[in-house]
Scaffold this active site. Structure first.
Site, PDB file in Angstrom:
ATOM      1  N   ASN A 128       0.863  -1.077  -0.028  1.00  0.00           N
ATOM      2  CA  ASN A 128      -0.113   0.116  -0.011  1.00  0.00           C
ATOM      3  C   ASN A 128       1.036   1.156  -0.173  1.00  0.00           C
ATOM      4  O   ASN A 128       2.050   1.106   0.524  1.00  0.00           O
ATOM      5  CB  ASN A 128      -1.058   0.088   1.191  1.00  0.00           C
ATOM      6  N   ALA A 129       0.387   2.173  -0.684  1.00  0.00           N
ATOM      7  CA  ALA A 129       1.076   3.672  -0.855  1.00  0.00           C
ATOM      8  C   ALA A 129       1.448   4.139   0.490  1.00  0.00           C
ATOM      9  O   ALA A 129       2.617   4.388   0.592  1.00  0.00           O
ATOM     10  CB  ALA A 129       0.101   4.631  -1.470  1.00  0.00           C
ATOM     11  N   LYS A 130       0.688   3.830   1.544  1.00  0.00           N
ATOM     12  CA  LYS A 130       0.955   4.373   2.965  1.00  0.00           C
ATOM     13  C   LYS A 130       2.357   3.826   3.566  1.00  0.00           C
ATOM     14  O   LYS A 130       3.162   4.376   4.276  1.00  0.00           O
ATOM     15  CB  LYS A 130      -0.120   3.883   3.701  1.00  0.00           C
ATOM     16  N   GLY A 131       2.577   2.518   3.238  1.00  0.00           N
ATOM     17  CA  GLY A 131       3.916   1.811   3.724  1.00  0.00           C
ATOM     18  C   GLY A 131       3.806   1.737   4.961  1.00  0.00           C
ATOM     19  O   GLY A 131       2.868   1.418   5.701  1.00  0.00           O
ATOM     20  N   GLU A 135       8.602   4.579   5.441  1.00  0.00           N
ATOM     21  CA  GLU A 135       8.719   4.338   3.963  1.00  0.00           C
ATOM     22  C   GLU A 135       7.618   4.198   3.266  1.00  0.00           C
ATOM     23  O   GLU A 135       6.378   3.577   3.595  1.00  0.00           O
ATOM     24  CB  GLU A 135       9.617   3.106   3.814  1.00  0.00           C
TER      25      GLU A 135
END
Lengths: 247, 542
Positions: A128-131, A135
């Site tokens: 997921n973009a959120k990481g 990161e």
């Protein structure tokens, strides 16, 4: 002349005290006899100076024990053979750069937790973009195309997705490793990809807090990641391996 | 402790949810599904499977589907068969299972006769089941009252006999509700397996036989501890209505039952799910059984801080759909979970506010509050700290049902000692902080109040959007958790059908239900209803 190797023991508050903390239940009610049984078990495990610090009745014929003891086991940590190699990490820009200009393609990653495993926390942390851990996840990289199948994908669904999406990487996360159910699923997936002729074009990676990387490699995976792995570690490995394969 | 929230806005949210649920209702009313029909057959007493281990209720429906006459409904064909052959429902189903009876080729009886007979069978079934439910309530009332919140634990060994041992231990340790975790992919099966599970993975199958065994054990434990221990299982999935029926038949107290879960997380067809949830909730409402919804699943897939309003949106919609199915608010346990990142500043205060907000928005709902799972790791000691803080939020905001977190949540299904340690923590917090909520107030203009207003405003916005688009379109466009589902996509759509001219389901007939209720009230119960052992009168109240 060989250098003297330092042996280590578990540490409580003094070097080499061998302090070990242990807890378990027994399928008998709490009694003087059950307490002795608990200490006996600790003794058979090789502990010395055993102290039973808590003994509780759990009801319905079960009891619970907390013990301390000392072990005389000592280990030469330098002599341990590691299967999980510590790699140098690349950074976000370098990864995109290498993919765009060296590998010259956008990399498709198909990810899932397979079988009955419903825990997507590890998978999402990487994809997921959120990481995770400050990161960004792979979704945030312009050079990765992420197809996250989410929880409980049957191996054949992963295989189908890998084929349809023309995946470069298949990423499998397994948190539940009880009764070794994950091994069956992991090897099944590896075998199915092999049988369908997709295996050689793919980078097959698994990860999870209790995955034994040695075993993962044995059942046919290219790499395995343990607990605390960040997206950068996975992305770095993907770049390295794909570049190596391309040569 | 109260949050200052604008009541006008809350009322508007409810109106929006009513309009969303109303749009669904118009479309599903003329529809039924294979699993609704199978649940009707189960309610009138059909059980067991044929030689190939296919459940008889499936054989029955499959035969009607094969002949393209399912539109008349299972009860129409069953009643016709009873009148034509004089056999019992079970006898007919067995012959259908053995392929020695063709339902459609039996002489067709006059429609009036079929309808009358059908009402009779259904009324008898209702009288038996309502009577059973009443006996259970009487047993519950004969035992000491349970302290709030109810402490809810799970057992998940995969072997019902081991589950029973662990459930009995948990009951002794102070658990008020025990949920038997269901075998993981059961929600995808379009039949309910038969028999006893001893080697399930991740849980046992929800089957009549497993339900019965656990019920017996929990009743025994209830009497021993003079505290009623509630039995919980799961009905979301393709057999939502059928498992609800089994829950009613076997005397379960709480069923996990979510209108959206299957669509979002199991890729079940949305129309199928809506029809199934409606009838399953109608049944559970009829038998005064509690449902709990699954918003915890939603929280786990989103950013629990930024996107939290969607949880409230789902709660408003779940509530309204359940009300449309005839449930009263006291039996609609909305789901809620504490899944904020512990690294956030003031995460405890934020959880407190969210939990209190849910409590205030749904004051009569026995909200099921779920523990942290997302940020738990193998560090069992820190996990225990997280759970203790969670317990404090639960007690402080006076939640009705609290699912206890386990220190080993991220590692394995609970060991017997994990459950003990969790109950020990929860019992301690319940004792230590029981009056906190009545004593402490939040600052009226503090960050808690601001957060609550922000959440409510976003919820209202989302509900407005969904009300404009309609629920079907919103599901298709990814309004929930960015998951997109197509109207005719997903599993189970082929099991939906439009009710035909002869369609019969007297369980929905108010007059039949009223008559059955009156009979039960007059205490003319057919046959003795068995509860294991004698029921003791209340002893000293703890």
């Amino acid at each position: 002349m060989s250098e003297e190797r330092p042996f280590i023991r578990p540490y409580g508050d003094r070097l080499n005290d061998g302090a070990v903390q242990l807890s378990f239940s027994l399928p008998i009610s709490l009694s003087a006899r059950s307490r002795e049984a608990a200490k006996s078990i600790a003794g058979r495990l090789g502990l010395e100076q055993i102290r039973l610090v808590s003994a509780l009745d759990l009801g319905n014929g079960f009891s619970f024990y907390i013990l301390y003891g000392a072990t005389t086991v000592e280990i030469d940590d330098q002599a341990i053979h590691l299967t999980e190699v510590e790699r140098p990490l690349l950074d976000f820009w370098r990864i995109n750069q290498l993919l765009e200009f060296e590998l010259k393609k956008r990399v498709t990653v198909v990810g899932a937790t397979i079988g009955t495993d419903a825990h997507t926390v590890g998978l999402d942390a990487i994809l997921n973009a959120k990481g995770f851990g400050g990161e960004s996840g792979l979704e945030r990289y312009p050079q990765f195309r992420v197809v996250n199948l989410g929880a409980q994908a049957p191996p054949d669904e992963v295989l189908e997705a890998a084929r349809e999406q023309r995946a470069d990487v298949v990423l499998v996360s397994q948190v539940v490793t009880q009764r070794n159910a994950h091994l069956e699923n992991l090897s099944l997936l590896a075998e199915m990809l092999e049988a369908e002729g997709l295996r050689q074009d793919l980078l097959l990676i698994c990860g999870g807090p209790y995955i034994d990387s040695q075993v993962a490699l044995e059942v046919g995976f290219d790499a395995a990641f343990g607990p605390g792995t960040t997206p950068l570690a996975v992305a770095s490995l993907i770049v390295e391996e794909l570049l190596r394969k391309a040569q | 402790m109260r949050l200052p929230i604008p009541t006008e806005q809350v009322r508007h949210c409810r109106q929006l949810a009513a309009s969303i649920a109303g749009g669904v209702q118009d479309e599903i009313s003329p529809l039924s599904t294979v699993s609704v029909e199978r649940s009707l057959l189960r309610l009138v007493g059909i059980e067991g499977s044929n030689q190939e281990s296919v459940p008889l209720v499936n054989c029955f429906i499959d035969q009607l589907t094969g002949q393209r006459v399912l539109e008349d409904g299972a009860l129409y064909w069953l009643s016709n068969a009873i009148l034509a052959t004089g056999e019992t429902p079970q006898g007919i189903a067995e012959r259908v299972g053995a392929r020695s009876l063709d339902l459609v080729r039996l002489p067709r009886q006059p429609r009036r006769a079929i309808e009358n007979h059908c009402r009779g069978i259904v009324q008898d079934a209702l009288v038996t089941l309502l009577g059973k439910r009443r006996r259970r309530r009487e047993m519950e009332e004969s035992l000491a009252r349970t302290t709030s919140p109810w402490l809810y634990v799970i057992v998940a060994t995969g072997n019902i006999y081991d589950d029973i041992e662990q459930a009995k231990a948990a009951a002794e340790q102070g658990a008020d509700a025990v949920a038997v975790i269901r075998s993981t992919a059961q929600s995808l099966l379009d039949y309910v397996p038969e028999g006893i599970t001893t080697e399930g993975f991740g849980g046992t199958y929800a089957t009549g036989a497993n339900f019965r065994l656990m019920r017996g054990a929990l009743d025994e434990a209830s009497r021993q501890s003079n505290r009623y221990v509630r039995q919980v299982n799961y009905c979301s999935g393709l057999c939502m209505a059928e498992i609800a029926a089994l829950g009613v038949l076997e005397g379960l107290d709480i069923l996990v039952n979510d209108a959206l879960y299957g669509i979002l997380f199991r890729d079940l067809n949305m129309i199928r799910t809506m029809v199934d949830q409606h009838f399953s909730r109608y049944l559970l409402g009829l038998f005064d059984t509690t449902i709990v919804t699954g918003e915890d699943n939603l929280i786990k897939t989103i950013d629990a801080f930024e996107e939290y309003p969607i949880v409230l949106v789902s709660q408003f919609i779940n509530e309204q759909l359940a009300k449309n199915a005839g449930m009263r608010e006291e039996r609609i346990g909305l789901g809620h979970a504490a899944e904020l990142d512990p690294a956030l500043e003031d995460s405890f205060l934020k959880e407190l506010v969210q939990a209190q907000l849910v409590r205030q928005l749904f004051p009569r709902s026995p909200v099921k509050f779920m523990p942290p799972t997302r940020y738990k790791s193998g560090n069992i000691f820190f996990a225990h700290v997280l759970d203790t803080l969670f317990n404090l939020v639960a007690v402080w905001t006076d939640q009705a049902i609290v699912l206890l977190g386990m220190p080993t949540e991220a590692i394995h299904t609970p060991y017997v000692q994990d459950r003990y340690l969790s109950l020990e923590s929860a019992l301690h917090v319940r004792r230590a902080a029981g009056s906190l909520g009545q004593e402490v107030r939040l600052k009226p203009n503090g960050q808690g109040a601001a957060r609550a207003c922000w959440l409510l405003a976003r919820t209202e916005e989302s509900l407005t959007r969904i009300a404009e688009e309609g629920l079907w379109n919103s599901l298709a466009s990814g309004a929930f958790s960015a998951i997109k589902r197509a109207r005719r996509g997903g599993r189970g759509y082929d099991g939906v059908f439009r009710k035909g001219h002869f369609y019969l389901n007297p369980f929905l007939d108010r007059e039949v239900v009223r008559r059955a209720r009156r009979k039960v009230a007059q205490n003319t119960l057919p046959g003795a209803i068995e509860l294991p052992g004698a029921i003791e009168l209340p002893g000293a109240v703890v």
